[in-house]
Design an enzyme around this catalytic site. Structure first.
Site, PDB file in Angstrom:
ATOM      1  N   LYS A  19      -1.226   0.989 -25.707  1.00  0.00           N
ATOM      2  CA  LYS A  19      -1.607   0.938 -27.136  1.00  0.00           C
ATOM      3  C   LYS A  19      -0.311   1.038 -27.957  1.00  0.00           C
ATOM      4  O   LYS A  19       0.528   0.152 -27.841  1.00  0.00           O
ATOM      5  CB  LYS A  19      -2.633   2.032 -27.438  1.00  0.00           C
ATOM      6  N   TYR A  58       0.852  -1.193   0.000  1.00  0.00           N
ATOM      7  CA  TYR A  58       0.000   0.000   0.000  1.00  0.00           C
ATOM      8  C   TYR A  58       0.879   1.231   0.000  1.00  0.00           C
ATOM      9  O   TYR A  58       1.796   1.331   0.818  1.00  0.00           O
ATOM     10  CB  TYR A  58      -0.916   0.024   1.224  1.00  0.00           C
ATOM     11  N   THR A  73      -3.094   6.424 -22.205  1.00  0.00           N
ATOM     12  CA  THR A  73      -2.907   5.073 -21.691  1.00  0.00           C
ATOM     13  C   THR A  73      -1.484   4.662 -22.064  1.00  0.00           C
ATOM     14  O   THR A  73      -0.797   5.352 -22.824  1.00  0.00           O
ATOM     15  CB  THR A  73      -3.907   4.086 -22.316  1.00  0.00           C
ATOM     16  N   ARG A 105      -1.222  -2.049 -19.124  1.00  0.00           N
ATOM     17  CA  ARG A 105      -2.527  -1.395 -19.065  1.00  0.00           C
ATOM     18  C   ARG A 105      -2.501  -0.319 -17.963  1.00  0.00           C
ATOM     19  O   ARG A 105      -1.974  -0.556 -16.882  1.00  0.00           O
ATOM     20  CB  ARG A 105      -3.567  -2.467 -18.741  1.00  0.00           C
ATOM     21  N   ASP A 131      -5.830  14.040 -25.221  1.00  0.00           N
ATOM     22  CA  ASP A 131      -5.839  12.626 -24.842  1.00  0.00           C
ATOM     23  C   ASP A 131      -5.191  11.864 -25.998  1.00  0.00           C
ATOM     24  O   ASP A 131      -5.805  11.688 -27.052  1.00  0.00           O
ATOM     25  CB  ASP A 131      -7.280  12.182 -24.609  1.00  0.00           C
TER      26      ASP A 131
HETATM   27  N1  DSN Z   1     -11.223   0.872 -25.890  1.00  0.00           N
HETATM   28  C1  DSN Z   1     -10.290   1.768 -26.503  1.00  0.00           C
HETATM   29  C2  DSN Z   1     -10.237   1.602 -27.968  1.00  0.00           C
HETATM   30  O1  DSN Z   1     -10.431   0.479 -28.429  1.00  0.00           O
HETATM   31  O2  DSN Z   1      -9.980   2.537 -28.697  1.00  0.00           O
HETATM   32  C3  DSN Z   1     -10.524   3.175 -26.131  1.00  0.00           C
HETATM   33  O3  DSN Z   1     -10.594   3.279 -24.749  1.00  0.00           O
END
Ligand code: DSN
Length: 426
Positions: free
Chosen positions: A226, A51, A223, A232, A197
């Protein structure tokens, strides 16, 4: 894996099945990728036990010396990678990162303005069923009906009319480069704040193949999993003057204890993205997307906006199969091992669950080392399946070919190695 097999064979079997599924299918979902074994090792580490509410050297629990070190390292790397004044690496997801920014700079009822979800935006940019559209007033801008691209004069007029407190820039299904400088100028003229974003394109930005939002934005969120190819989760970058408000919005505002094991994974991913070969990887993502797009168009499929200049494309099924829904088409492709998602296209007359489009992306197959020859093969298989009426013979043929291709391009570095030096095969 050995102790998991002994301790919980049921879960071990599911994980083994997922390893097999990923190895034997082609991942064309534009928001997915294969992270390195090093990132996974960091995530599956002892830091999960700890924690660490608070921030490095300002925690609410003892015993955080290693959590402090890893989080500070991650912050320093995020700042260096994106050339940002401040980084918060605790958000559990991209949506959490966006909500924290809203909480940092808005009051309930203030207006946010983002790209319309129906034109490629994201639900956390003000969709009415998302908290962003419930707590805040939401307005949107969209793409031009003819070009299906953002027309910055139209965007400017819409923003000046709506006068949002926060202009949200970024998309989850937009195949073109985003002109952050132009958005920044509009935000200045309108006297509003701007959040970019870049969840989809973060890897392209740090790979220097997409314009950089950082100099033009008050806040940048992304994020990590990607095009950036990390674990993640999300992060927030902002100007120093917003640092305190952003940190307070993440904790104690919307989150409790940070996931230090995931933060360790983010630190590894940022290190990987700082290595020179990552630029090469980012360029290959673009090259592969362009080859796939060109091949599909040469076979008569219409792509939204006439192509792509990032990692994704949207195929309009109506151009050759007017009665085929995106949902059914994605199911046919999935039964051959080509994994993609159905997606609304701008001005789509169908509801989102049926949709007229398919979204394809190149990040994951590029991680496997595939190039132009493989994109040509994949385009041919997509074409064959979309014209197959779902018959089993073409599906079986393509399934066999997909398996063979997957075996020739195993997912690299699942054994604890870094990915940055092993993903490119010339
Ligand atoms: N779920 C994501 C996407 O596939 O673009 C966006 O959050």
């Amino acid at each position: 894996m050995a102790s998991l097999e002994k301790c919980d064979p049921e879960v071990a079997a599911i994980l083994a099945a997922e390893v097999k599924r990923q190895s034997e299918t082609l991942e064309l979902i534009a928001s997915e990728n294969h992270c390195s074994g090093a990132v996974m090792e960091a995530m599956g580490s002892v830091l999960t036990d700890k924690y660490a509410e608070g921030y490095p050297n300002r925690r609410y629990y003892c015993g955080n010396e290693n959590a402090d070190r890893v989080e500070q390292l991650c912050i320093d790397r995020a700042k260096a990678l994106f050339n940002a004044e401040h980084a918060n690496v605790q958000p559990h997801s991209g949506t959490s990162a966006n909500l924290a920014v809203y909480m940092a700079c808005l009051k309930p009822g203030d207006k946010i303005m983002g790209m319309s979800l129906a034109h490629g935006g994201h639900l956390s940019h003000g969709m009415r069923l998302n908290i962003s559209g419930m707590v805040y007033q939401a307005a949107s801008y969209g793409v031009d009906e003819k070009t299906e691209q953002l027309d910055m004069d139209q965007v400017r007029q819409a923003v000046l009319k709506e006068k949002p407190t926060l202009l949200v820039v970024g998309a989850s299904a937009y195949p073109r480069k985003i002109d952050f400088a132009a958005f920044g100028a509009i935000a200045q003229e309108a006297g509003c704040l701007m959040m970019s974003d870049i969840a989809h394109i973060a890897g392209l930005v740090v790979g220097k193949v997409h314009p950089d939002p950082v100099p033009h934005s008050d806040f940048v969120t992304t994020t990590n999993h990607k095009t950036l190819r990390g674990p993640r989760g999300g992060i927030i970058l902002c100007r120093e003057k917003w640092a305190k408000a952003v940190d307070a919005a993440v904790f104690p505002g919307i989150q409790g204890g940070p996931l230090e094991h995931v933060i360790a994974g983010k630190a590894v991913a940022f290190y990987e993205a700082m290595q020179p070969p990552f630029r090469h990887y980012a360029q290959r993502i673009l090259d592969n997307a362009q080859t796939l797009a060109r091949e599909l168009m040469a076979k008569g499929w219409r792509l939204v906006s006439g192509g792509t200049d990032n990692h994704l494309m949207l195929l309009d099924l109506r151009s050759r199969q007017p009665d085929l829904t995106g949902h059914l088409a994605a199911d046919w492709l999935a039964s051959t091992g080509i994994i993609a998602n159905w997606n609304s296209i701008p001005f789509d007359p169908r509801p989102p669950m049926r949709a007229s489009g398919l979204r394809f992306g190149s990040p994951a197959v590029t991680t496997r080392g595939m190039g132009a020859d493989e994109m040509k093969l994949i385009a041919g298989w997509i074409d064959k399946i979309l014209l197959s009426q779902g018959e089993s013979k073409p599906i079986d043929e393509v399934r066999g070919a997909v398996l063979e291709l997957c075996r020739s391009f195993p997912i690299p570095a699942r054994d604890g190695e870094c990915a940055f030096d092993c993903q490119i095969r010339e």
